[in-house]
Design a protein around this motif. Structure first.
Motif, PDB file in Angstrom:
ATOM      1  N   ASP A 625       1.754  -0.689 -37.990  1.00  0.00           N
ATOM      2  CA  ASP A 625       1.443  -1.396 -39.442  1.00  0.00           C
ATOM      3  C   ASP A 625       1.096  -3.102 -39.142  1.00  0.00           C
ATOM      4  O   ASP A 625       1.827  -3.759 -38.495  1.00  0.00           O
ATOM      5  N   ASN A 627       0.007  -6.396 -42.339  1.00  0.00           N
ATOM      6  CA  ASN A 627      -0.367  -6.896 -43.595  1.00  0.00           C
ATOM      7  C   ASN A 627      -1.906  -7.061 -43.504  1.00  0.00           C
ATOM      8  O   ASN A 627      -2.422  -7.421 -42.615  1.00  0.00           O
ATOM      9  N   THR A 630      -5.655  -5.854 -48.516  1.00  0.00           N
ATOM     10  CA  THR A 630      -5.545  -4.532 -49.654  1.00  0.00           C
ATOM     11  C   THR A 630      -3.937  -4.235 -49.912  1.00  0.00           C
ATOM     12  O   THR A 630      -3.726  -3.565 -50.485  1.00  0.00           O
ATOM     13  N   ASP A 631      -3.330  -4.486 -48.615  1.00  0.00           N
ATOM     14  CA  ASP A 631      -1.823  -4.350 -48.715  1.00  0.00           C
ATOM     15  C   ASP A 631      -1.091  -5.555 -47.947  1.00  0.00           C
ATOM     16  O   ASP A 631      -0.524  -5.596 -46.866  1.00  0.00           O
ATOM     17  N   LYS A 632      -0.704  -6.393 -48.877  1.00  0.00           N
ATOM     18  CA  LYS A 632       0.104  -7.697 -48.185  1.00  0.00           C
ATOM     19  C   LYS A 632       1.332  -7.568 -47.818  1.00  0.00           C
ATOM     20  O   LYS A 632       1.749  -8.194 -47.372  1.00  0.00           O
ATOM     21  N   LYS A 634       2.614  -4.608 -46.530  1.00  0.00           N
ATOM     22  CA  LYS A 634       2.877  -3.459 -45.681  1.00  0.00           C
ATOM     23  C   LYS A 634       4.364  -3.714 -44.507  1.00  0.00           C
ATOM     24  O   LYS A 634       4.840  -2.618 -44.617  1.00  0.00           O
ATOM     25  N   LYS A 636       7.484  -4.961 -44.840  1.00  0.00           N
ATOM     26  CA  LYS A 636       8.413  -4.915 -46.037  1.00  0.00           C
ATOM     27  C   LYS A 636       9.749  -6.055 -45.718  1.00  0.00           C
ATOM     28  O   LYS A 636      10.002  -6.156 -44.644  1.00  0.00           O
TER      29      LYS A 636
END
Length: 667
Positions: A625, A627, A630-632, A634, A636
């Protein structure tokens, strides 16, 4: 009987495997009040690096226009960047900050005569090698010199500057007999019928002269087109354009400065390279931007505008409370050049520095002697040059710190190099050594320091972690080993790399204070090998950025011994006091794909802790995974307070996670 025996053996094997798994998952770790380092972990450890011309490091600047001096934009051709997808935009590290927006001429329908000419002749000249002449021959309609991809932020004003002439370019007179009214504007992207803000400008000089104006803020957020509108039957010369948001901080992007300062701070930052440093002329990066030459031959085939020079870099460091470190060219420059640079920076009074608005010294403390010095020098010649440079430079400022490299083919010569240069240097830089090589360097330094009453420390000026834990280290040229294929850049954005960064930093912590700092490569936008991604729309952290954010929250000074520390190959541990022994931190990295419960015993610390602990966690569902725009998030992050602080306790940790519990000593 034979079948029964077979069933028994299978059952026994399964039970044994289950018992082994349970033992691995519940082994007790005993934390001893036994400090494993001679000196506390260096507060400079998590440092960083900004290299000119490498990737898009200039994205940290607030400038919004690309190729604003109209030089050719060479595609990246260096062998460091590995493109593995049909288009660069498909690479995992790509974002809008890597766009190479071109300048284009927007003409009215039917206008085939208006033109844009790139001038590279000796005159009329302005900045660098190239300027433009735009001629509107339409007779009735305006034409636009335009660039797309400018991100306009709501309620922010913009300052414009540029060099223009009346289309002639030279004369005995300064003022033109003709005046040209042009319009500077921002428009909804590709739609000149929807102005966001516009202002007119009167060009009335024959030669290139600087013109400036402010575009007001507007209630618009999104991608825009910047354009210069030229009326019919007019011709103008254009060069060195600039568009800056009003909220810039001394020319740097506000969001970048805030992220560097608060989220991923760096105690020391190296500049301007890297390979770029070997040919760097510091004089090219001072004074009026008009007279700063454009560099066309950087090692990475990028054009460098020299917007980021000595003063700009030091100003950034001051804003984010970092110490600047300059890498001094030694192979292709002279000792006098180094002394002049140091004098410009640190002398109590320097006429040139004062001329450019800085009467006070810049006080640059760290000076690294060259980058890859083995390209032209042998180890002994280089050590002698370090002596020559140190003597000359410390005569100007005795408080500076000199850094001598010992990496790659020079590493076996460290003892000999120290005998020559030891009295004159302050740091040894092993820029690429594996942990056992670093440990060997430290043993040599400890012996030398004890014998000669010195305090020379070790550092790493281009820190890269293995792409994955236990996947190998880096070679002497500081290229990470890549045994799984795929590009280094795409693998560097993944959470597996972020976990590896934390693992490596824990090992550096365990060296204690003699290992002073590791300068992560790089701070921003270097094809994925960076902490901060600076898109046009905003900033976000990479996986490695998340890792460094995690580490920066933890008060680590005195690592402690842990019994059974290596009983589970998937678990990495660190236990440490802070400098004042008021806080105790426990770090647990789980490299496995399953949740694990672990038992810890802190009774040997003989300390009573407050009832609540701070728990920090960073994790991902998969090691692959990363970042992205579109998904900064990812990768967490979590923070919570955990109640209860018993001497013996269990903790559960998520798969692919880094966790830290910070205990406060009860007063």
């Amino acid at each position: 009987m034979h079948l029964k025996r077979k069933v028994f053996l299978i059952t026994y094997s399964l039970l044994s495997a289950t018992v082994t798994l349970l033992a691995q998952n519940s082994a007790s770790y005993i934390i001893r009040d036994s400090i494993i380092v001679k000196t506390p972990v260096s507060p400079l450890l998590y440092s960083n690096f900004i290299e000119l011309g490498f990737g898009r490091s200039e994205n940290a600047r607030a400038e919004l226009l690309y190729n604003r001096s109209f030089e050719e934009d060479h595609p990246v051709t260096c062998d460091w960047v590995e493109f593995t997808r049909p288009k660069p935009e498909m690479e995992d590290w790509w974002h809008s900050g890597y766009e190479s927006q071109t300048w284009y001429l927007q003409r009215a329908a039917g206008d085939t005569m208006s033109n844009l000419v790139k001038n590279r002749s000796y005159w009329p000249a302005c900045h660098s090698k190239t300027n433009l002449f735009l001629t509107n021959k339409s007779g009735t309609s305006p034409v636009y010199l335009a660039q797309n991809g400018v991100f306009h932020r709501k309620n922010v004003g913009y300052h414009f500057s540029g060099y223009f002439n009346d289309g002639t370019g030279f004369s005995g007179d300064r003022l033109s007999k003709k005046t040209i009214e042009i319009t500077i504007g921002l428009y909804a992207e590709n739609d000149f019928s929807k102005p966001i803000s516009e202002k007119t400008l009167i060009v009335n000089t024959v030669q290139f002269n600087k013109y400036e104006l402010d575009l007001p803020s507007a209630d618009f957020e999104g991608r825009a087109t910047f354009a210069i509108k030229v009326p019919s039957n007019k011709k103008i010369g254009i060069d060195l354009l600039s568009l800056m948001p009003d909220d810039n901080i001394k020319g740097w992007r506000k969001d970048v400065v805030e992220t560097m300062k608060t989220t991923v701070p760096a105690p020391v930052i190296r500049f301007p390279g890297g390979c770029y440093a070997s040919f760097y002329n510091w004089r090219d990066g001072i004074g009026d931007p008009l007279y700063r030459p454009v560099e066309f031959n950087s090692p990475w085939s990028s054009i460098v505008m020299n917007d980021m020079g000595t003063i700009e870099f030091v100003e950034l460091c001051r804003e984010i409370k970092s110490a600047p470190q300059f890498c001094v060219p030694v192979m292709f420059k002279t000792v006098e050049n180094a002394v002049d640079w140091l004098t410009f920076c640190n002398a109590p009074h320097n006429a040139l520095r004062e001329k450019y608005g800085h009467p006070e010294p810049l006080n640059v403390k760290y000076w690294e002697m060259e980058n890859e010095m083995y390209r032209t020098l042998d180890a002994i010649t280089y050590a002698n040059k370090c002596v020559e440079y140190s003597k000359a430079m410390k005569a100007v400022d005795p408080d500076i710190k000199i850094i001598m490299g010992d990496y790659f083919v020079f590493n076996p010569k460290l003892t000999e190099m120290l005998e020559i240069a030891g009295p004159y240097i302050d740091f040894i830089n092993n820029r690429g050594g594996k942990m056992r090589e670093m440990a060997a360097d430290i043993a040599i330094l400890n012996a030398y320091n004890l014998k000669h009453h010195r305090d020379i420390k070790l550092c790493h000026s281009e820190f890269r972690a293995p792409l994955e834990r236990n996947s190998g280290g880096v070679d002497g040229l500081n290229k990470v080993e890549n045994k799984k294929g795929g590009s280094r850049q795409n693998m560097s954005v993944r959470w597996s790399y972020g976990m590896s960064v934390i693992d490596q930093m824990i090992q550096y912590q365990n060296f204690g204070g003699i290992f002073s700092f590791a300068e992560f490569t790089n701070y921003n936008d270097t094809w994925g090998e960076n902490l901060i991604n600076t898109t046009k729309e905003g900033v976000y952290l990479s996986s490695a950025g998340r890792a460094m954010e995690f580490l920066n929250q933890l008060p680590i000074a005195y690592p402690l011994a842990i019994d059974n520390k290596y009983s589970d190959a998937d678990i990495v541990l660190q236990a440490a006091w802070d400098a004042e022994k008021k806080h105790f931190t426990l770090i647990v990295l789980n490299f496995s794909g399953s949740e694990k419960s672990k038992q810890f015993d802190m009774a040997a610390l003989h300390t009573k802790f407050a009832k609540e602990q701070h728990h920090f966690s960073v994790y991902a569902e998969k090691l692959t995974d990363f970042n992205s725009p579109t998904d900064k998030n990812k990768i967490k992050t979590e923070y919570n307070l955990v109640k209860g602080a018993k001497p013996r306790f269990n903790m559960s940790v998520k798969p692919y996670s880094a966790n830290a519990w910070v205990f406060s000593v009860q007063e």
